[in-house]
Write a protein that holds these residues in place. Structure first.
Motif: not given
Length: 87
Positions: A37-43, A45-48, A71-76
């Motif tokens: 609702r604050r327009l923060d992305s799912a990415y 939110i979960f990465s923090q 973040s050095n996280i793989p993106v598929y």
């Protein structure tokens, strides 16, 4: 129902302090419109999230499989050459 009382699934997960996911390693299927609702992305939110280990991002865009530089996280990409449809 007042608009201010509407909560997305992301709001509920974050407001519960990620209790259902605490200590787990997860992969996140996401899209640019996946926001709270604050327009923060799912990415974001979960990465923090302190007790959640985000291990991979799965995206619906046509893009190459890569590493997120922040973040050095793989993106598929689910449209990539290595994706096998269950159908």
């Amino acid at each position: 129902m007042a608009l201010s009382s509407i909560r997305t699934g992301l709001d509920i997960v974050r407001d519960s302090e990620f209790k259902l996911l605490a200590g787990r390693q997860i992969g996140l299927l996401t899209h640019p419109s996946a926001v709270d609702r604050r327009l923060d992305s799912a990415y974001k939110i979960f990465s923090q999230a302190a007790d959640v280990k985000l291990n991979a991002l799965f995206v619906l865009e046509h893009s190459a499989t890569t590493i997120d530089p922040r973040s050095n996280i793989p993106v598929y990409s689910l449209h990539g050459k290595n994706f096998i449809s269950p159908m």
